[in-house]
Scaffold this active site. Sequence first.
Site, PDB file in Angstrom:
ATOM      1  N   GLY A   1      35.309  15.009  59.133  1.00 50.81           N
ATOM      2  CA  GLY A   1      35.852  13.872  60.022  1.00 50.81           C
ATOM      3  C   GLY A   1      36.240  14.912  61.184  1.00 50.81           C
ATOM      4  O   GLY A   1      36.137  16.176  61.361  1.00 50.81           O
TER       5      GLY A   1
ATOM      6  N   CYS B   1      34.055  19.846  54.344  1.00 49.08           N
ATOM      7  CA  CYS B   1      34.554  20.118  55.703  1.00 49.08           C
ATOM      8  C   CYS B   1      36.077  19.474  55.939  1.00 49.08           C
ATOM      9  O   CYS B   1      37.039  19.914  55.177  1.00 49.08           O
ATOM     10  CB  CYS B   1      33.594  19.633  57.013  1.00 49.08           C
ATOM     11  N   TYR B   2      36.353  18.478  56.727  1.00 44.16           N
ATOM     12  CA  TYR B   2      37.618  17.834  56.857  1.00 44.16           C
ATOM     13  C   TYR B   2      38.072  17.405  55.632  1.00 44.16           C
ATOM     14  O   TYR B   2      39.204  17.552  55.183  1.00 44.16           O
ATOM     15  CB  TYR B   2      37.515  16.713  57.702  1.00 44.16           C
TER      16      TYR B   2
ATOM     17  N   HIS C   1      28.705  22.356  55.447  1.00 43.87           N
ATOM     18  CA  HIS C   1      27.980  21.002  55.301  1.00 43.87           C
ATOM     19  C   HIS C   1      26.824  21.405  54.486  1.00 43.87           C
ATOM     20  O   HIS C   1      25.693  21.714  54.924  1.00 43.87           O
ATOM     21  CB  HIS C   1      27.682  20.687  56.606  1.00 43.87           C
TER      22      HIS C   1
ATOM     23  N   GLU D   1      25.038  18.859  53.274  1.00 48.09           N
ATOM     24  CA  GLU D   1      24.295  17.946  53.479  1.00 48.09           C
ATOM     25  C   GLU D   1      23.135  18.171  54.549  1.00 48.09           C
ATOM     26  O   GLU D   1      22.007  17.453  54.589  1.00 48.09           O
ATOM     27  CB  GLU D   1      24.780  16.536  53.950  1.00 48.09           C
TER      28      GLU D   1
ATOM     29  N   GLY E   1      10.808 -11.833  61.930  1.00 45.88           N
ATOM     30  CA  GLY E   1       9.565 -11.273  62.007  1.00 45.88           C
ATOM     31  C   GLY E   1       9.418  -9.858  61.814  1.00 45.88           C
ATOM     32  O   GLY E   1       8.843  -9.206  61.436  1.00 45.88           O
ATOM     33  N   GLY E   2      10.927  -9.175  62.055  1.00 45.06           N
ATOM     34  CA  GLY E   2      11.044  -7.707  62.008  1.00 45.06           C
ATOM     35  C   GLY E   2      11.164  -7.291  60.466  1.00 45.06           C
ATOM     36  O   GLY E   2      11.172  -8.213  59.433  1.00 45.06           O
ATOM     37  N   VAL E   3      11.351  -6.046  60.002  1.00 44.37           N
ATOM     38  CA  VAL E   3      11.312  -5.509  58.836  1.00 44.37           C
ATOM     39  C   VAL E   3      12.499  -6.161  58.008  1.00 44.37           C
ATOM     40  O   VAL E   3      12.468  -6.750  56.856  1.00 44.37           O
ATOM     41  CB  VAL E   3      11.259  -4.002  58.710  1.00 44.37           C
ATOM     42  N   ASP E   4      13.674  -5.898  58.562  1.00 47.07           N
ATOM     43  CA  ASP E   4      14.946  -6.151  58.046  1.00 47.07           C
ATOM     44  C   ASP E   4      15.045  -7.517  57.557  1.00 47.07           C
ATOM     45  O   ASP E   4      15.567  -7.734  56.608  1.00 47.07           O
ATOM     46  CB  ASP E   4      16.259  -5.445  58.845  1.00 47.07           C
ATOM     47  N   SER E   5      14.971  -8.726  58.562  1.00 49.66           N
ATOM     48  CA  SER E   5      15.197  -9.934  58.164  1.00 49.66           C
ATOM     49  C   SER E   5      14.140 -10.128  57.391  1.00 49.66           C
ATOM     50  O   SER E   5      14.525 -11.248  56.313  1.00 49.66           O
ATOM     51  CB  SER E   5      15.247 -10.602  59.282  1.00 49.66           C
ATOM     52  N   SER E   6      13.013  -9.761  57.286  1.00 51.38           N
ATOM     53  CA  SER E   6      11.877 -10.327  56.234  1.00 51.38           C
ATOM     54  C   SER E   6      12.231  -9.759  54.778  1.00 51.38           C
ATOM     55  O   SER E   6      11.999 -10.663  53.892  1.00 51.38           O
ATOM     56  CB  SER E   6      10.367  -9.761  56.799  1.00 51.38           C
TER      57      SER E   6
ATOM     58  N   LYS F   1      16.674   2.483  56.590  1.00 53.32           N
ATOM     59  CA  LYS F   1      15.402   1.997  57.029  1.00 53.32           C
ATOM     60  C   LYS F   1      14.244   1.906  56.068  1.00 53.32           C
ATOM     61  O   LYS F   1      13.707   1.190  55.735  1.00 53.32           O
ATOM     62  CB  LYS F   1      14.944   2.286  58.361  1.00 53.32           C
TER      63      LYS F   1
END
Length: 509
Positions: free
Chosen positions: A53, A80-81, A167, A169, A222-227, A365
């Site tokens: 943080g 970290c934090y 970190h 990650e 028609g995009g990936v997410d809504s499809s 994504k």
Amino acid sequence: MEKILVLDFGGQYNQLIARRVRDLKVYAEILPYTTPLEEIARGAYQGIIFTGGPNSVYDPESPHYPAEILDLGIPVLGICYGAQLMAYMLGGTIEHADMREYGRTEVAVQRKSRLFAKIPKKSMFWMSHTDYISRIPEGFAVSALTKDCPCAAMELPEKQLYAVQFHPEVTHSEYGKQLLENFLFGICKCSGDWMMEDFIETTVADLRRQIGDSGVVLGLSGGVDSSVAAALLSRAVGKQLTCVFVDHGLMRKNEGDLVEEAFRDLFPMNFVRINCADQFFDHLKGVSDPEEKRHIIGTQFYEVFWNEIRERYSEGFFAQGTIYPDRIESGKGDAAKIKTHHNQVGLPSDVNFKGVVEPLKDLFKDEVRRVGEKLGLPHDLVWRQPFPGPGLGVRVIGEVTADRVRILQEADAVLRDEIHQSGYASELSQFFAVLPGVRTVGVMGDARTYSELVAIRAVTTDDFMTADWAKIPYEILGKVSSRIINEVEGVNRVVYDISQKPPSTVEWE
Ligand code: XMP
């Protein structure tokens, strides 16, 4: 389903932590530090990670958490934090150093520790902190240190509490992945068998429970997410789902038809297509300012979409294809406005849904794409490049007319065809044609022409925040150029955009 909680204290790497955990096939859920303890206790987590943080634990504004979370019997790793917070919660002392410790730093392991299993006594980890733990809480042992930091890691194995100042990650940490593996598998006893199928199954069951026998409506772009959201909802509630697809005429060539075919044929649902290109062109008449165009397209879209919904589907639930990065970006606040994005449709106050469902809200994504593939969406849809909400409206520079959109669609279709045929598509993050609104002189046969110029834009990038222009081989570019000039009426010249982002952007408007 086994899962890890990533408790978010606002650091910049929070998404990355969840990412790394999921890469190790353990499901990670991110919750804000404001989540009540009872909810966390109910969550049946195998382990909890406190993130970094930006704050100092003594700052009254800094995010804190009730110390009882450390008594739940669930292993905790503070980063970290998060490490400093754990020390502070249990009576340790945090101090402000004169100098920030930043960058790859040698970490020396001090004792035999499960967290450092298979990690050499000395190795490089990524540090980024000014405050440090100067006195560890009672019962804890220092498990690692650096030249400047007396406590780079501490632990109380009997209570399964672990903390690291660095970190793990980030990829600069040589053994960061090993350390996370040690926490997940050695300490939390996870099995690492999380798959996209599990996500689909659990989400479908949750959606059924939440929606019951109500209707649910989703705006499909028609995009990936809504499809993918549509496919998932269709699997959960079938015909109770209505997808509304607003075709504003600013999609790529044939794209509206492809979307319609994919959804009408493949998934049980009610598919509603609203063809309203003329209405959009009317409103865009005479407008050439990019922000004004974006605003008009956004407002028109909102109006058409909500008029349809308000009239017919406002009884049940409203679904959105929000994904995890959308939520983070929208929470960011005042990031300088470079261009207006209008991916998320706000809800008008006069529509009272039973609730909002966002089945992809915790996914990244590439995970969304994997879910899409598992659900049987067409490959082209799942791997579709990003496409701006205002569509070709921001690629036709200047006034947007039906005629100019058609020219751009044709040129763009040739470009796509050639890039795919040449096998070069996988090298590119995004590529498209632009109609800059410049006319140039040319000669065709014996006649002089004075026609449109087409620009080709192609970039490589990891995150679209920065991008490089793609070094497409000249032969491919040459073929694209001659095919566009020969095949697309109204175009007599093609140029290639060789600008980097920044200072240029990917789109021209
Ligand atoms: P820029 O042009 O900002 O683009 O470098 C970065 C990425 O964002 C896409 N983009 C948009 N997407 N609405 C969207 O949904 C928009 O108004 C918009 N403008 C740019 C762009 O295609 C690229 O992938």
